[in-house]
Design an enzyme around this catalytic site. Structure first.
Site, PDB file in Angstrom:
ATOM      1  N   TYR A  85       0.812  -1.216   0.000  1.00 56.62           N
ATOM      2  CA  TYR A  85       0.000   0.000   0.000  1.00 56.62           C
ATOM      3  C   TYR A  85       0.852   1.275   0.000  1.00 56.62           C
ATOM      4  O   TYR A  85       0.323   2.381   0.080  1.00 56.62           O
ATOM      5  CB  TYR A  85      -0.935   0.023   1.216  1.00 56.62           C
ATOM      6  CG  TYR A  85      -1.986  -1.071   1.182  1.00 56.62           C
ATOM      7  CD1 TYR A  85      -3.002  -1.054   0.229  1.00 56.62           C
ATOM      8  CD2 TYR A  85      -1.966  -2.121   2.093  1.00 56.62           C
ATOM      9  CE1 TYR A  85      -3.973  -2.045   0.198  1.00 56.62           C
ATOM     10  CE2 TYR A  85      -2.930  -3.125   2.065  1.00 56.62           C
ATOM     11  CZ  TYR A  85      -3.937  -3.080   1.113  1.00 56.62           C
ATOM     12  OH  TYR A  85      -4.895  -4.067   1.079  1.00 56.62           O
ATOM     13  N   ASP A  91      -1.566 -11.221   8.899  1.00 59.26           N
ATOM     14  CA  ASP A  91      -0.651 -12.158   8.238  1.00 59.26           C
ATOM     15  C   ASP A  91       0.804 -11.916   8.620  1.00 59.26           C
ATOM     16  O   ASP A  91       1.556 -12.858   8.820  1.00 59.26           O
ATOM     17  CB  ASP A  91      -0.769 -12.032   6.716  1.00 59.26           C
ATOM     18  CG  ASP A  91      -1.990 -12.753   6.196  1.00 59.26           C
ATOM     19  OD1 ASP A  91      -1.949 -13.976   6.095  1.00 59.26           O
ATOM     20  OD2 ASP A  91      -2.994 -12.080   5.931  1.00 59.26           O
ATOM     21  N   HIS A 119       4.727  -6.385  -4.515  1.00 63.28           N
ATOM     22  CA  HIS A 119       3.288  -6.624  -4.581  1.00 63.28           C
ATOM     23  C   HIS A 119       2.473  -5.381  -4.311  1.00 63.28           C
ATOM     24  O   HIS A 119       2.922  -4.417  -3.695  1.00 63.28           O
ATOM     25  CB  HIS A 119       2.870  -7.760  -3.660  1.00 63.28           C
ATOM     26  CG  HIS A 119       3.073  -7.472  -2.204  1.00 63.28           C
ATOM     27  ND1 HIS A 119       4.300  -7.526  -1.598  1.00 63.28           N
ATOM     28  CD2 HIS A 119       2.205  -7.129  -1.243  1.00 63.28           C
ATOM     29  CE1 HIS A 119       4.168  -7.234  -0.313  1.00 63.28           C
ATOM     30  NE2 HIS A 119       2.920  -6.981  -0.073  1.00 63.28           N
ATOM     31  N   TYR A 177     -11.405  -1.307   0.209  1.00 68.48           N
ATOM     32  CA  TYR A 177     -11.391  -0.937   1.637  1.00 68.48           C
ATOM     33  C   TYR A 177     -10.143  -0.144   1.998  1.00 68.48           C
ATOM     34  O   TYR A 177     -10.105   0.477   3.066  1.00 68.48           O
ATOM     35  CB  TYR A 177     -11.534  -2.194   2.506  1.00 68.48           C
ATOM     36  CG  TYR A 177     -10.253  -2.812   3.032  1.00 68.48           C
ATOM     37  CD1 TYR A 177      -9.500  -3.689   2.253  1.00 68.48           C
ATOM     38  CD2 TYR A 177      -9.798  -2.519   4.324  1.00 68.48           C
ATOM     39  CE1 TYR A 177      -8.329  -4.254   2.741  1.00 68.48           C
ATOM     40  CE2 TYR A 177      -8.630  -3.084   4.815  1.00 68.48           C
ATOM     41  CZ  TYR A 177      -7.892  -3.945   4.026  1.00 68.48           C
ATOM     42  OH  TYR A 177      -6.738  -4.497   4.511  1.00 68.48           O
ATOM     43  N   ARG A 178      -9.150  -0.101   1.106  1.00 63.25           N
ATOM     44  CA  ARG A 178      -7.839   0.451   1.437  1.00 63.25           C
ATOM     45  C   ARG A 178      -7.056   0.533   0.138  1.00 63.25           C
ATOM     46  O   ARG A 178      -7.334  -0.219  -0.788  1.00 63.25           O
ATOM     47  CB  ARG A 178      -7.167  -0.511   2.397  1.00 63.25           C
ATOM     48  CG  ARG A 178      -5.805  -0.196   2.927  1.00 63.25           C
ATOM     49  CD  ARG A 178      -5.478  -1.273   3.953  1.00 63.25           C
ATOM     50  NE  ARG A 178      -4.185  -1.139   4.557  1.00 63.25           N
ATOM     51  CZ  ARG A 178      -3.665  -2.020   5.416  1.00 63.25           C
ATOM     52  NH1 ARG A 178      -4.359  -3.096   5.742  1.00 63.25           N
ATOM     53  NH2 ARG A 178      -2.490  -1.831   5.945  1.00 63.25           N
TER      54      ARG A 178
HETATM   55  C1  EUG Z   1      -3.979  -9.453   3.005  1.00 64.87           C
HETATM   56  C2  EUG Z   1      -5.072  -9.068   3.733  1.00 64.87           C
HETATM   57  C3  EUG Z   1      -5.438  -7.748   3.743  1.00 64.87           C
HETATM   58  C4  EUG Z   1      -4.732  -6.827   3.010  1.00 64.87           C
HETATM   59  C5  EUG Z   1      -3.640  -7.203   2.300  1.00 64.87           C
HETATM   60  C6  EUG Z   1      -3.262  -8.526   2.309  1.00 64.87           C
HETATM   61  C7  EUG Z   1      -3.633 -10.861   2.934  1.00 64.87           C
HETATM   62  C8  EUG Z   1      -3.021 -11.374   1.847  1.00 64.87           C
HETATM   63  C9  EUG Z   1      -7.581  -7.966   4.738  1.00 64.87           C
HETATM   64  O1  EUG Z   1      -6.493  -7.236   4.431  1.00 64.87           O
HETATM   65  O2  EUG Z   1      -5.162  -5.539   3.024  1.00 64.87           O
HETATM   66  C10 EUG Z   1      -2.953 -12.774   1.521  1.00 64.87           C
END
Ligand code: EUG
Length: 570
Positions: free
Chosen positions: A117, A179, A429, A510-511
């Protein structure tokens, strides 16, 4: 618009000259600003962003504090001119006042690990980064009876977990973790990040904040606005004993303001309460594999009633085959083609790894009798999908993905999930993160659209659905080769198309990454952009000079001409 002054090779730069100066700021004024900043926070806490070293860090555990490690634009586009690390709350207040005096934009970050992000990077090139995590990194309180913690911005999920372990509190309370464990609890929560225990919605579970406003003033939200009668009034406000219900009741009295400090540029959060989960007294993670790509619709229809009723107690994660495959291997061990993987190739990967085309990871919490009852319902429900297979962690001792989730889902942080980024060489990513209904129709339609477009732009579809209570965060992982300009360009072009196509179908994100904030903000335009107009009104009232995070989430202060600054040029 500020250009890169000499990073593109014009005049040689002086030693203390940054790659990019703040807007409307010449080197002499920048030097005066830094001298004053140094007198506030001391020299060890000021760094000019002027050397290759400052922009060469690319590791999650040692993240850059000055630029986006996974940049899709030029590396030196989203970059700060200097980074200043306050030692305490009064420093933050003084830095904010100084920035107003000099009219230099600032961009606070906590750990700099908002990966996918934009990381620590500012939206406006040449902003001064405020490193909130370096010195302000204390767990201020854990209350294991009422189950909450009060933390500073530099407390990451690893830190909070370690604190619980060291103080023998894990048998009483667990902290939810996402994560990757290196993110700031405050930073992640303010960005509305998600973890996987029953407390996975971090914003929902936060309670009470202390905030430095753009003018340098300090407030506490919710019950924190009511003084603790026992507080020592001779201390500065940020040190005064808070109200004892600050971390117990979110709303206080009157307008509930917390929302304006989330994904926003309206204040800098310097303390925040977060609810902890009571240790449930028993735990079991599971994995359910589904053999066919077409199973998605039926799986999601089964999930909805179970999740709303909280038979599925946590935030379950439904991964497509490549999320699990990328955790355990590299693309080039499956294919030499630079075309997206084909159906037979995807089926073969699933077969080789003994997983499904879709894989649902979840957990049950509570004593064995409770878990047995839940499992009988869960198993019977998903058995309706032909070929579904059911596993507990102990059934697959070599399964890295399952083992990692089993830890994450009980609040034990790691960075194992980062490995899927190495699916490609030099993996970078970017996340496309639309909200989906928990319906088979919506899941199928979002999957079809995002997979088709990903493949049109030359990328494998790597995606997961994270099931909230009444919606799913659909996370499409756009994995590109960050050393390959064409790969970066395709990733950027893809996400712009995804945002537009999603909005046409009523789906919103959402972001967002820094480069996409303007475009996404413009899709949330009900009734002639009424919400953006209110946000701008608030922004201009609270921050009349537009100093704090101009452009954050598409909100531009009046001091910036939006047409000149927006990155959304349709
Ligand atoms: C993940 C989950 C997120 C996000 C970016 C990555 C998980 C990746 C729910 O939010 O904003 C597998």
């Amino acid at each position: 618009m500020t250009g890169l002054n000499s990073a593109n090779g014009n005049a040689p730069r002086a030693k203390d000259e940054p790659f990019v100066l703040p807007p409307n700021t010449d080197l002499a004024k920048f030097r005066r600003f830094l001298a004053r900043a140094t007198s506030i926070v001391e020299e060890v806490n000021v760094k000019v962003v002027n050397s290759q070293d400052d922009i060469s860090q690319e590791e999650y555990m040692h993240p850059s504090k000055a630029h986006d490690m996974y940049h899709i634009l030029e590396k030196t586009h989203f970059i700060s001119s200097a980074v200043v690390a306050p030692r305490n709350v009064p420093d933050v207040q003084e830095v904010m006042k100084l920035a107003n005096e000099f009219e230099i934009p600032v961009w606070p970050f906590s750990m700099g690990r908002n990966v996918g992000y934009g990381g620590a990077a500012p939206r406006v090139p040449g902003s001064v980064g405020i490193d909130m995590g370096k010195n302000m990194n204390k767990v201020l309180e854990v209350n294991a009876e009422s189950c909450y913690a009060l933390v500073e911005p530099g407390v990451c999920f690893f830190d909070l977990h370690e604190y619980l372990e060291k103080n023998n509190l894990r048998d009483k309370v667990w902290a939810d973790v996402p994560d990757l464990g290196g993110g700031s609890v405050i930073g992640n929560t303010l960005e509305r990040g998600v973890g996987y225990t029953p407390y996975g919605d971090h914003w929902m579970m936060h309670c009470g904040m202390e905030v430095v406003m753009p003018d340098g003033s300090l407030l506490r939200t919710g019950m924190g606005a009511l003084p603790n009668p026992k507080a020592d009034k001779s201390k500065p406000p940020h040190e005064q004993e808070p109200n004892e219900s600050w971390q117990l009741f979110n709303y206080g009295f009157g307008p509930h303001n917390d929302g304006i400090f989330s994904q926003s540029s309206f204040g800098i959060v310097v303390k925040m309460g977060i609810w902890l989960m009571p240790n449930p007294g028993g735990y079991q993670a599971y994995m359910i594999t589904f053999p066919r790509d077409e199973d998605l619709e039926q799986i999601v229809e089964i999930i909805r009633p179970l999740r709303i009723a909280m038979v599925l107690q946590n935030v379950p994660k439904l991964d497509n085959v490549l999320v699990s495959a990328a955790l355990e291997g590299h693309r080039d061990s499956y294919s030499n083609s630079d075309k997206p993987l084909t159906e037979p190739e995807l089926d073969k990967i699933a077969k080789d790894l003994g997983i499904g085309r879709w894989n649902l990871y979840g957990a049950m919490y509570g004593p064995e009798v409770v878990r047995d009852a839940l499992w009988s319902v869960i198993k019977a429900s998903f058995s309706k999908v032909p070929g579904a297979k059911f596993y507990f962690t102990q059934d697959r001792p070599d399964d890295v993905a399952l083992k990692t989730r089993s830890n994450t889902f009980q609040g034990v942080p790691s960075i194992t999930e980062l490995q899927w980024v190495d699916w490609l060489p030099n993996g970078g990513h970017l996340f496309f993160a639309p909200i989906a209904k928990v319906t088979g129709d919506d899941a199928k339609a979002q999957y079809e659209l995002t997979r088709r477009l990903s493949e049109e732009y030359g990328f494998d579809f790597i995606g997961a659905f994270l099931v909230g209570v009444r919606e799913m965060h659909h996370i499409v992982c756009i994995l590109f080769d960050r050393k390959d300009p064409d790969s970066r360009r395709r990733a950027h072009a893809l996400i712009k198309v995804l945002i537009a196509e999603a909005a046409n179908r009523g789906w919103g994100e959402y972001r967002a990454h820094l480069a996409l904030m303007d475009q996404i903000a413009e899709t949330y335009n009900f009734n002639d952009n009424a919400q953006m107009k209110m946000n701008e009104t608030l922004k201009n009232a609270l921050d009349p000079k537009g100093i704090l995070c101009p452009g954050k989430n598409g909100v531009w202060p009046a001091t910036y001409k939006k047409e000149d600054w927006t990155l959304h040029k349709p």
